[in-house]
Motif scaffolding. Structure first.
Motif, PDB file in Angstrom:
ATOM      1  N   LEU A 125      -2.832  -1.615  -6.544  1.00 22.08           N
ATOM      2  CA  LEU A 125      -1.902  -1.953  -7.616  1.00 22.08           C
ATOM      3  C   LEU A 125      -2.371  -1.362  -8.949  1.00 22.08           C
ATOM      4  O   LEU A 125      -1.561  -0.835  -9.720  1.00 22.08           O
ATOM      5  CB  LEU A 125      -1.771  -3.474  -7.727  1.00 22.08           C
ATOM      6  N   SER A 126      -3.674  -1.444  -9.204  1.00 26.85           N
ATOM      7  CA  SER A 126      -4.216  -0.873 -10.440  1.00 26.85           C
ATOM      8  C   SER A 126      -4.008   0.636 -10.478  1.00 26.85           C
ATOM      9  O   SER A 126      -3.640   1.200 -11.521  1.00 26.85           O
ATOM     10  CB  SER A 126      -5.709  -1.193 -10.552  1.00 26.85           C
ATOM     11  N   CYS A 141      -1.648   2.303  -9.050  1.00 27.12           N
ATOM     12  CA  CYS A 141      -0.227   2.570  -9.286  1.00 27.12           C
ATOM     13  C   CYS A 141       0.126   2.400 -10.762  1.00 27.12           C
ATOM     14  O   CYS A 141       0.847   3.233 -11.336  1.00 27.12           O
ATOM     15  CB  CYS A 141       0.627   1.641  -8.430  1.00 27.12           C
ATOM     16  N   LEU A 142      -0.369   1.339 -11.371  1.00 27.89           N
ATOM     17  CA  LEU A 142      -0.074   1.108 -12.788  1.00 27.89           C
ATOM     18  C   LEU A 142      -0.683   2.207 -13.667  1.00 27.89           C
ATOM     19  O   LEU A 142      -0.033   2.720 -14.581  1.00 27.89           O
ATOM     20  CB  LEU A 142      -0.598  -0.269 -13.208  1.00 27.89           C
ATOM     21  N   VAL A 200       1.295   5.468 -13.330  1.00 27.82           N
ATOM     22  CA  VAL A 200       2.541   5.500 -14.101  1.00 27.82           C
ATOM     23  C   VAL A 200       2.247   5.849 -15.561  1.00 27.82           C
ATOM     24  O   VAL A 200       2.920   6.694 -16.164  1.00 27.82           O
ATOM     25  CB  VAL A 200       3.276   4.153 -14.001  1.00 27.82           C
ATOM     26  N   VAL A 201       1.230   5.203 -16.135  1.00 34.39           N
ATOM     27  CA  VAL A 201       0.865   5.484 -17.527  1.00 34.39           C
ATOM     28  C   VAL A 201       0.446   6.947 -17.688  1.00 34.39           C
ATOM     29  O   VAL A 201       0.888   7.643 -18.612  1.00 34.39           O
ATOM     30  CB  VAL A 201      -0.271   4.548 -17.985  1.00 34.39           C
ATOM     31  N   ALA A 258      -9.728  -1.317 -15.936  1.00 37.72           N
ATOM     32  CA  ALA A 258      -9.047  -2.067 -14.878  1.00 37.72           C
ATOM     33  C   ALA A 258     -10.045  -2.650 -13.881  1.00 37.72           C
ATOM     34  O   ALA A 258      -9.935  -3.811 -13.464  1.00 37.72           O
ATOM     35  CB  ALA A 258      -8.050  -1.156 -14.157  1.00 37.72           C
TER      36      ALA A 258
END
Length: 260
Positions: free
Chosen positions: A7-8, A10-11, A14-15, A243
């Motif tokens: 999940l980290s 993926c986030l 995106v950034v 993260a």
């Protein structure tokens, strides 16, 4: 923990994808569009395109790979469609490389080799930049459309081999002990013994003025992709470190609550 890492990644991806696309729109895309005006002149059938809009290119990309196509091959239209596909590819590249950085940092932290901090993240990001962009670019610099180059498959294999050798070499130099550190130095040099070089001029355009313009654009493109990849990797390193530090802190807090 594994789910949190994904999940980290993926986030962060995106950034990174959105930011790199914005940086490319300012520095990289205008150069590519200018170079594409000269592409194909004097060539009978096929042309070589650069994939310099990353990463991440390339390098190598890269962030600086490429793709080979014929006149009838599909390509996104300039404008919104091209920006959309560029953004999507940058996001996927960001997710993939962020996942690698998260795993590497996690392993280094577990073995007591690294403290999680933004400054350490910058260091890991800089090493990623050296391995994935700088090292391959020393042998095969990023190419603008219309450039002549060695066969694509040979360049792709060389890029992968170079990145693996440089990563292994840097790992030995930075983490090994004693004489094993010295074993990493030859690994850094081995890829350059057989770079798949192209014989002949870089640009085959029949107009000398066009060749001069393409040569200038080529130099600008190398610097533009270099800056873009540097931003990508430094930010990826910092965000991954932050993260991962939060994930470990949250895991420790949950453990304390469970044992209280």
């Amino acid at each position: 923990m594994f789910r949190s890492l994904i999940l980290s990644a993926c986030l962060i991806g995106v950034v990174l994808g959105l930011l790199v696309t914005a940086v490319q729109a300012v520095g990289v895309t205008p150069i590519l569009l200018n170079a594409e005006q000269f592409e194909g002149a004097g060539e009978p059938a096929a042309h070589e395109h650069s994939g310099g809009e990353q990463a991440a290119h390339h390098h190598h990309e890269e962030a600086a790979g490429g793709h080979h196509h014929g006149d009838d091959a599909w390509a996104p239209e300039d404008g919104a469609e091209r920006t959309f596909y560029t953004t999507v590819s940058n996001i996927f590249a960001g997710i993939g490389f962020s996942a690698v950085l998260l795993v590497v940092m996690s392993q280094l932290r577990e073995r007591g080799k690294m403290m999680l901090s933004p400054s350490r993240g910058l260091l890991i990001g800089a090493l990623g930049f050296l391995a994935v962009f700088v090292a391959p670019s020393l042998g095969l610099p990023p190419e603008v459309p219309g450039s002549a180059a060695a066969p694509l498959e040979a360049r792709q294999l060389w890029w992968v081999f170079t990145v693996l050798m440089v990563v292994a070499g840097l790992g030995l130099v930075g983490l090994a002990r004693g004489w094993m550190k010295l074993a990493g130095i030859p690994l850094l040099a081995i890829p350059y013994l057989f770079v798949p070089a192209h014989e002949g001029p870089l640009f085959s355009h029949p107009d000398p003025q066009a060749v001069a313009a393409l040569t200038e654009l080529h130099q600008q493109f190398i610097w533009a992709t270099g800056v873009t990849n540097l931003v990508f990797w430094l930010l990826a390193g910092v965000l991954s470190a932050i993260a991962l530090k939060r994930l470990y802190k949250a895991s420790a807090d949950q453990y304390d609550e469970a044992t209280a």
